[in-house]
Design an enzyme around this catalytic site. Sequence first.
Site: not given
Length: 344
Positions: A108, A250, A280
Site C-alpha cells: 500500500c 493512504h 482500501n
Amino acid sequence: MLQGVAGWVPGEPVGNERLPADWGVDDAWVRRRTGIGSRHRAGEGVATGDLAFEAASRLLAGAPAADGVDAVVLATATPDHLCPGTAPALAARLGLGTVPALDIAAVCSGFVYGLAVCHGLVTSGLYGRILLVGADVYSTWLDPADRSAGVVFGDGAGAALVAAGRRGDPGELLAFDLGSDGTGYDLITVPGGGARARASGKPAGLADGFFRMQGGTVYQHAVERMTGSCRTLLDRVGWDPAEVDRFVPHQANARILRAVAERVGIAPQRCVTHLERVGNTGAASIPLALADAADDGLLHPGDRVLLTAFGGGLTWGSAALRWPGTPQTMCMDSMEGTQHVAPR
C-alpha cells in the site's frame, strides 16, 4: 514535477448490504469499524493489468501527446503473474514501444515509493517523463471466509505523470520520507506462491494463497509510522501542519486516517478521504483520492499537499508537493467504472 492524475474503478459499487450473509455484518457495523460504505470488484477475467491500462489510457488521453512517455513504473501487490512483472505488458498494451518498465512491490506504500523512484529518475536526467501507475485487484487474493479483510479491500487503479520541470512551479515534488521494517514482514502477507513457500518442500494448501493481515497490530504500526513520517517530512520542507492545504493519506480505514491527522495536527476539513465509496484499494488509493479531490474542485494550483502511506513489508512513506496547474477537470463514465483526470 507531477503533471496530472487519473483514476479507474471497475464495475458497479458493492454496497455493505451486498456483503455475504454468513459474514454476519450490516451497514452500520462496517461503517462504524472502517468508514466504508461500498467498494468495487473487478470480476471474472479482469486482472491488475486491465485496471492499470484503463487508468493510464485515460490519463494519457488528456495529456500532450508530443511530450511522450520515457518509462513506466507500476506499483502493485497483486501482479498479473509472479513472473514476469506486469509493467512491461502494460507499456506494450499502451503502445509505448520498448520503453523501460518495472514493477514496485511496496504494497500500500507503492504509489509514494513510486513517486520517489520516478522523481529520482527524472532529476538524474535519465528520463524526461514517466508514467506511474498504482493498481491492485485485492478481490483475487481475499479469503471468502475472512470478513475482516473482505469488508475493507476494493479494486482500483490510479495513474500519474511525473516529468521534468522548473523549481517553484505548481506540481513540484518537494521532498520524500521513506522507511521499512522487515521484522514485521509477516503482519501483512500472502504466505504461499513465492520462493520461500516452494523451498519449504511442503505441499501448498489452499489457504496459503490468501491475503492475511493481523489487523490490530497493523493498526498500531500504521498510525505510528505514518505520523512519524509526516512529522519528519514537514520539518524537512519547513511546513507547519496548519500550512498544509490538503492531506491525502493512504485510504486504509477511517479510524487510521483520523488518528494520523489528529496526531500530525491537520484539521479534518483539510483531509482528503474517499474510502467511503471505494474502500482500501492498496497502491491505487492515493492517486484515486487525488483524482477524486481534483474532480470535486478541492485541489488548486500551488496547493501544499502532503501524502502518506503504510503497507506490508512493513513499508511506509510520505511525499510533499505543490498541486499542478489544472485548467480543467474531466469526469468520464463508462460501462465499467468512473475515471477522473486532472491534466496539467
